[in-house]
Design a protein around this motif. Structure first.
Motif, PDB file in Angstrom:
ATOM      1  N   ALA A 193     -12.751   5.282   1.337  1.00 19.65           N
ATOM      2  CA  ALA A 193     -11.952   4.233   1.957  1.00 19.65           C
ATOM      3  C   ALA A 193     -11.181   3.476   0.888  1.00 19.65           C
ATOM      4  CB  ALA A 193     -12.847   3.279   2.732  1.00 19.65           C
ATOM      5  N   GLY A 194      -9.940   3.139   1.242  1.00 20.91           N
ATOM      6  CA  GLY A 194      -9.083   2.405   0.325  1.00 20.91           C
ATOM      7  C   GLY A 194      -8.195   3.262  -0.535  1.00 20.91           C
ATOM      8  N   THR A 195      -8.429   4.562  -0.518  1.00 25.85           N
ATOM      9  CA  THR A 195      -7.611   5.468  -1.327  1.00 25.85           C
ATOM     10  C   THR A 195      -6.484   6.069  -0.487  1.00 25.85           C
ATOM     11  OG1 THR A 195      -9.084   7.344  -0.903  1.00 25.85           O
ATOM     12  CG2 THR A 195      -9.564   5.971  -2.818  1.00 25.85           C
ATOM     13  N   SER A 196      -5.776   7.040  -1.075  1.00 23.62           N
ATOM     14  CA  SER A 196      -4.576   7.594  -0.439  1.00 23.62           C
ATOM     15  C   SER A 196      -4.645   9.107  -0.352  1.00 23.62           C
ATOM     16  CB  SER A 196      -3.333   7.199  -1.241  1.00 23.62           C
ATOM     17  OG  SER A 196      -3.188   5.803  -1.319  1.00 23.62           O
ATOM     18  N   ARG A 246       0.577   0.948   6.457  1.00 19.57           N
ATOM     19  CA  ARG A 246      -0.281   1.763   5.589  1.00 19.57           C
ATOM     20  C   ARG A 246       0.249   3.180   5.423  1.00 19.57           C
ATOM     21  NH1 ARG A 246      -5.323   3.035   7.142  1.00 19.57           N
ATOM     22  NH2 ARG A 246      -4.860   2.978   9.375  1.00 19.57           N
ATOM     23  N   ASP A 292      -1.885   5.502   2.891  1.00 22.22           N
ATOM     24  CA  ASP A 292      -2.481   4.585   1.921  1.00 22.22           C
ATOM     25  C   ASP A 292      -3.525   3.705   2.602  1.00 22.22           C
ATOM     26  OD1 ASP A 292       0.821   4.148   0.563  1.00 22.22           O
ATOM     27  OD2 ASP A 292      -0.752   5.517  -0.112  1.00 22.22           O
ATOM     28  N   SER A 293      -4.362   3.091   1.783  1.00 24.14           N
ATOM     29  CA  SER A 293      -5.402   2.185   2.291  1.00 24.14           C
ATOM     30  C   SER A 293      -6.184   2.826   3.436  1.00 24.14           C
ATOM     31  CB  SER A 293      -4.766   0.870   2.763  1.00 24.14           C
ATOM     32  OG  SER A 293      -4.068   0.258   1.711  1.00 24.14           O
ATOM     33  N   ARG A 330      -8.921   4.241   5.948  1.00 22.09           N
ATOM     34  CA  ARG A 330     -10.116   3.642   6.540  1.00 22.09           C
ATOM     35  C   ARG A 330     -10.968   4.738   7.178  1.00 22.09           C
ATOM     36  NH1 ARG A 330      -6.515  -0.706   9.999  1.00 22.09           N
ATOM     37  NH2 ARG A 330      -5.722  -1.918   8.218  1.00 22.09           N
ATOM     38  N   ASP A 364      -9.667   6.438  10.226  1.00 17.35           N
ATOM     39  CA  ASP A 364      -8.570   7.396  10.110  1.00 17.35           C
ATOM     40  C   ASP A 364      -9.083   8.831  10.080  1.00 17.35           C
ATOM     41  OD1 ASP A 364      -7.031   5.123   7.822  1.00 17.35           O
ATOM     42  OD2 ASP A 364      -6.473   5.452   9.918  1.00 17.35           O
ATOM     43  N   SER A 377     -16.938   5.653   3.913  1.00 16.25           N
ATOM     44  CA  SER A 377     -16.989   4.201   3.670  1.00 16.25           C
ATOM     45  C   SER A 377     -17.746   3.876   2.389  1.00 16.25           C
ATOM     46  CB  SER A 377     -17.676   3.523   4.850  1.00 16.25           C
ATOM     47  OG  SER A 377     -18.957   4.059   5.046  1.00 16.25           O
TER      48      SER A 377
END
Length: 124
Positions: free
Chosen positions: A14-17, A67, A84-85, A87, A90, A124
């Motif tokens: 999570a938080g990556t692309s 995002r 991006d970003s 979760r 997704d 996560s």
């Protein structure tokens, strides 16, 4: 007629692309709008983003606005979905689809050609 192949999926935190690619075979790629859809286990397929055949219009689901971005390179017969970003929500199989002379909107039934999908898993 156009054949579509998705690539770029994978397992990320999570938080990556990630950047997904939708490569098309066929000389008329530039006449097709491309949409990205996704389907999580037990859920219906849902619209993510779309780009019109000429690239002048883009559409995004509310859940990904700010995002995700979508772009196309007609010289390479490819549409990209930059995510991006990311979760955990997704997580899904992502499909690209083509709509002749379309606007890239969320109407699933407008798309006549579909790829096989690429798995995106966000931990996560």
């Amino acid at each position: 007629q156009v054949q579509l192949v998705e690539s770029g999926g994978g397992l990320v935190q999570a938080g990556t692309s990630l950047r997904l690619s939708c490569a098309a075979a066929g000389r008329t790629f530039s006449t097709y709008a491309i949409g990205w859809f996704r389907q999580a286990p037990g859920k219906e397929r849902e619209f993510v983003a779309g780009i019109s055949w000429n690239g002048d219009s883009t559409y995004f689901a509310d859940s990904v606005k700010g995002r995700f971005t979508i772009s196309r390179d007609n010289a390479k017969n490819t549409v990209y979905l930059q995510m991006d970003s990311l979760r955990p929500e997704d997580t899904a199989v992502y499909y690209c689809a083509a709509d002749l002379w379309g606007r890239g909107t969320s109407r699933l039934r407008a798309y006549n050609y579909w790829g096989q999908g690429t798995q995106v898993t966000v931990s996560s």
